[in-house]
Design an enzyme around this catalytic site. Structure first.
Site, PDB file in Angstrom:
ATOM      1  N   GLY A  11       0.863  -1.271  -0.030  1.00 50.73           N
ATOM      2  CA  GLY A  11      -0.168   0.156   0.118  1.00 50.73           C
ATOM      3  C   GLY A  11       0.812   1.191   0.066  1.00 50.73           C
ATOM      4  O   GLY A  11       0.421   2.297   0.420  1.00 50.73           O
ATOM      5  N   GLY A  12       2.071   1.083  -0.578  1.00 56.80           N
ATOM      6  CA  GLY A  12       2.932   2.112  -0.513  1.00 56.80           C
ATOM      7  C   GLY A  12       2.690   3.410  -1.316  1.00 56.80           C
ATOM      8  O   GLY A  12       3.407   4.340  -0.965  1.00 56.80           O
ATOM      9  N   THR A  13       1.779   3.462  -2.320  1.00 60.38           N
ATOM     10  CA  THR A  13       1.360   4.581  -3.012  1.00 60.38           C
ATOM     11  C   THR A  13       0.290   5.208  -2.118  1.00 60.38           C
ATOM     12  O   THR A  13      -0.166   6.322  -2.784  1.00 60.38           O
ATOM     13  CB  THR A  13       1.116   4.402  -4.353  1.00 60.38           C
ATOM     14  N   TYR A  15      -1.911   7.331   1.090  1.00 63.37           N
ATOM     15  CA  TYR A  15      -1.634   8.734   1.869  1.00 63.37           C
ATOM     16  C   TYR A  15      -0.685   8.545   2.757  1.00 63.37           C
ATOM     17  O   TYR A  15       0.057   9.161   3.096  1.00 63.37           O
ATOM     18  CB  TYR A  15      -3.112   9.065   2.201  1.00 63.37           C
ATOM     19  N   LEU A  16      -1.061   7.321   3.608  1.00 63.35           N
ATOM     20  CA  LEU A  16       0.105   6.943   4.798  1.00 63.35           C
ATOM     21  C   LEU A  16       1.106   6.038   4.105  1.00 63.35           C
ATOM     22  O   LEU A  16       2.395   6.504   4.356  1.00 63.35           O
ATOM     23  CB  LEU A  16      -0.671   6.146   5.946  1.00 63.35           C
ATOM     24  N   GLY A  17       0.959   5.458   3.337  1.00 64.56           N
ATOM     25  CA  GLY A  17       2.178   4.520   2.664  1.00 64.56           C
ATOM     26  C   GLY A  17       3.171   5.020   2.101  1.00 64.56           C
ATOM     27  O   GLY A  17       4.382   4.619   2.386  1.00 64.56           O
ATOM     28  N   LYS A 139     -10.794  -4.645  11.485  1.00 59.44           N
ATOM     29  CA  LYS A 139      -9.223  -4.492  11.789  1.00 59.44           C
ATOM     30  C   LYS A 139      -9.187  -5.453  12.988  1.00 59.44           C
ATOM     31  O   LYS A 139      -8.152  -6.235  13.017  1.00 59.44           O
ATOM     32  CB  LYS A 139      -8.947  -3.227  12.453  1.00 59.44           C
ATOM     33  N   HIS A 271     -17.141   7.732  13.282  1.00 57.00           N
ATOM     34  CA  HIS A 271     -16.040   7.980  13.846  1.00 57.00           C
ATOM     35  C   HIS A 271     -15.839   9.150  14.603  1.00 57.00           C
ATOM     36  O   HIS A 271     -15.288   9.340  15.496  1.00 57.00           O
ATOM     37  CB  HIS A 271     -14.832   7.819  12.622  1.00 57.00           C
TER      38      HIS A 271
HETATM   39  P1  NDP Z   1      -5.385   4.839   0.748  1.00 56.91           P
HETATM   40  O1  NDP Z   1      -6.883   5.096   0.644  1.00 56.91           O
HETATM   41  O2  NDP Z   1      -4.565   6.055   0.437  1.00 56.91           O
HETATM   42  O3  NDP Z   1      -4.949   3.635   0.126  1.00 56.91           O
HETATM   43  C1  NDP Z   1      -3.754   2.998   0.625  1.00 56.91           C
HETATM   44  C2  NDP Z   1      -3.415   2.065  -0.436  1.00 56.91           C
HETATM   45  O4  NDP Z   1      -4.078   0.932  -0.221  1.00 56.91           O
HETATM   46  C3  NDP Z   1      -3.402   2.341  -2.093  1.00 56.91           C
HETATM   47  O5  NDP Z   1      -2.698   3.442  -2.305  1.00 56.91           O
HETATM   48  C4  NDP Z   1      -3.328   1.096  -2.650  1.00 56.91           C
HETATM   49  O6  NDP Z   1      -1.748   0.690  -2.617  1.00 56.91           O
HETATM   50  C5  NDP Z   1      -3.667   0.066  -1.497  1.00 56.91           C
HETATM   51  N1  NDP Z   1      -4.938  -0.507  -1.962  1.00 56.91           N
HETATM   52  C6  NDP Z   1      -6.260   0.113  -2.498  1.00 56.91           C
HETATM   53  N2  NDP Z   1      -6.983  -0.768  -2.972  1.00 56.91           N
HETATM   54  C7  NDP Z   1      -6.542  -2.012  -2.973  1.00 56.91           C
HETATM   55  C8  NDP Z   1      -6.982  -3.124  -3.502  1.00 56.91           C
HETATM   56  N3  NDP Z   1      -8.215  -3.222  -3.984  1.00 56.91           N
HETATM   57  N4  NDP Z   1      -6.178  -4.186  -3.200  1.00 56.91           N
HETATM   58  C9  NDP Z   1      -4.958  -4.083  -2.657  1.00 56.91           C
HETATM   59  N5  NDP Z   1      -4.459  -3.038  -2.425  1.00 56.91           N
HETATM   60  C10 NDP Z   1      -5.247  -1.721  -2.443  1.00 56.91           C
HETATM   61  O7  NDP Z   1      -5.072   4.770   2.517  1.00 56.91           O
HETATM   62  P2  NDP Z   1      -4.869   5.668   3.792  1.00 56.91           P
HETATM   63  O8  NDP Z   1      -3.372   5.881   3.421  1.00 56.91           O
HETATM   64  O9  NDP Z   1      -6.182   6.397   3.750  1.00 56.91           O
HETATM   65  O10 NDP Z   1      -5.243   4.365   4.871  1.00 56.91           O
HETATM   66  C11 NDP Z   1      -4.356   3.673   5.500  1.00 56.91           C
HETATM   67  C12 NDP Z   1      -4.562   3.137   6.957  1.00 56.91           C
HETATM   68  O11 NDP Z   1      -4.707   4.516   7.901  1.00 56.91           O
HETATM   69  C13 NDP Z   1      -5.870   2.494   6.998  1.00 56.91           C
HETATM   70  O12 NDP Z   1      -5.925   1.523   8.103  1.00 56.91           O
HETATM   71  C14 NDP Z   1      -6.989   3.627   7.549  1.00 56.91           C
HETATM   72  O13 NDP Z   1      -7.869   3.310   8.497  1.00 56.91           O
HETATM   73  C15 NDP Z   1      -5.934   4.464   8.452  1.00 56.91           C
HETATM   74  N6  NDP Z   1      -6.317   5.881   8.556  1.00 56.91           N
HETATM   75  C16 NDP Z   1      -6.656   6.485   9.776  1.00 56.91           C
HETATM   76  C17 NDP Z   1      -6.853   7.823   9.801  1.00 56.91           C
HETATM   77  C18 NDP Z   1      -6.990   8.706  11.057  1.00 56.91           C
HETATM   78  O14 NDP Z   1      -7.551   9.845  11.121  1.00 56.91           O
HETATM   79  N7  NDP Z   1      -6.639   8.011  12.298  1.00 56.91           N
HETATM   80  C19 NDP Z   1      -7.388   8.633   8.557  1.00 56.91           C
HETATM   81  C20 NDP Z   1      -6.935   7.814   7.238  1.00 56.91           C
HETATM   82  C21 NDP Z   1      -6.614   6.605   7.200  1.00 56.91           C
HETATM   83  P3  NDP Z   1      -1.099   0.082  -3.916  1.00 56.91           P
HETATM   84  O15 NDP Z   1      -1.772   0.499  -5.349  1.00 56.91           O
HETATM   85  O16 NDP Z   1       0.148   0.929  -3.918  1.00 56.91           O
HETATM   86  O17 NDP Z   1      -0.869  -1.349  -3.928  1.00 56.91           O
END
Ligand code: NDP
Length: 313
Positions: A11-13, A15-17, A139, A271
């Protein structure tokens, strides 16, 4: 000999990754990033991955639809950090991690797995409301699989991402601070915790080779960022030299508004409800079975909310 673990970020691309990749490279870890064939011709993602490579990361091909490829990817490293999506208004793929748990179990070499958590501690949300409880329930399903497989883990509870919450003065649907008005949750006095996303990544990478965080939850609670919504607003007012017009939304008014929204929005609003009406991030002490990141790593200078606000001026 370099004792720093080799890290695979999945998930490196995201927002957090992308921040985790940067922090891992900065802290000198040999860093691998999963490249999923499914991203196809998504030019933004491809360019980001190539950018990581330029900075020293290694790209590993692997798909959640191809178990062997995941096993092979995992075998190349010591630590796996997963940051797949888990925000309904963007995408929610938490349960896909069960496939990753299977791969880690089969590979058998992983010293630490950090699943995609980074928010409210799901173990404390057994009484959460529908429909937002799905985030916590999913989770917890992943946690159960990890623990049943005997995989060493660290769970990072990162509280509120600053970008979402500070930027919008904690108001759903807002990510830039108004200079005119703000709606408070009730009296706006429940304490919450706000963390810059880059700092979340820095602390997360710090934990991976630390024996004190093995098989534990690590909460990130920057002392200066434990603030109520009202205090957040006051910091912004001080910076712009102006008082905002304030109104207030009671719990019942909030719930009435929530029920007319779409599913994804309702999940998010649940939330907000638990954070700002219940105070779910601060209504407990961290026990001996868990750790707090700022206490573990006092040398890290985290971003204070008042400094975070300066970008919006
Ligand atoms: P993103 O929505 O930015 O997605 C992260 C990555 O997940 C994508 O870039 C992609 O990586 C991978 N992904 C998306 N769809 C699929 C799929 N169908 N199959 C496999 N991989 C997939 O995630 P966030 O960074 O927003 O969230 C990351 C974590 O942080 C989550 O657990 C979320 O709950 C948590 N979070 C917490 C917040 C807070 O305020 N505490 C706010 C936001 C998020 P790639 O294409 O590179 O494989």
């Amino acid at each position: 000999m370099d004792l720093r673990s080799k890290v695979l970020i999945i998930g490196g691309t995201g927002y957090l990754g992308k921040r985790l990749v940067k922090a891992s490279l900065e802290q000198g870890h040999e860093t691998y990033v999963l490249r999923r064939p499914e991203i196809g011709v998504d030019i933004e993602k491809i360019q980001m991955l190539l950018g990581f490579k330029k900075q020293g990361a290694k790209l590993v091909i692997g798909s959640f639809n191809d178990h062997r490829s995941l096993v092979e990817a995992v075998k190349q490293v010591d630590v796996v950090i997963c940051a797949v999506s888990g925000v309904h208004i963007r995408s929610h793929q938490i349960l896909i991690q069960l496939k990753l748990v299977d791969a880690i179990k089969e590979a058998g070499n992983i010293k630490r797995f950090l699943p995609s958590e980074f928010g409210t501690d799901p173990a404390r949300m057994a009484d959460a409301m529908e429909p937002g409880r799905v985030t916590f329930d999913d989770k917890m399903v992943v946690r159960k699989a990890i623990q049943e497989a005997g995989i060493p883990f660290t769970y990072v509870s990162a509280n509120c991402f600053a970008g979402y919450m500070v930027g919008g003065l904690c108001q759903p649907g807002h990510i830039l601070p108004s200079r005119e008005s703000v709606i408070l949750f009730g009296d706006g006095n429940k304490k919450s915790i706000f963390v810059n996303e880059d700092d979340i990544a820095t602390y997360t990478i710090k934990t991976i080779d630390d024996p004190r965080t093995l098989n534990k939850t690590v909460y990130i609670r920057p002392p200066a960022n434990i603030l109520s919504q009202r205090e957040i607003v006051e910091l912004w007012e001080k910076l712009i030299g102006k008082e905002l017009e304030k109104s207030s939304l009671s719990k019942q008014e909030f719930l009435n508004i929530m029920k007319d929204q779409g599913y994804a929005e309702q999940v998010g609003l649940t939330h907000y409800y638990h954070v700002f009406y219940d105070g779910c991030l601060t209504n407990f002490e961290i026990g001996d079975d868990a750790e707090e990141a700022c206490a573990l790593y006092p040398d890290i200078e985290y971003t204070k909310v008042e400094d975070y606000f300066k970008q919006y001026l």
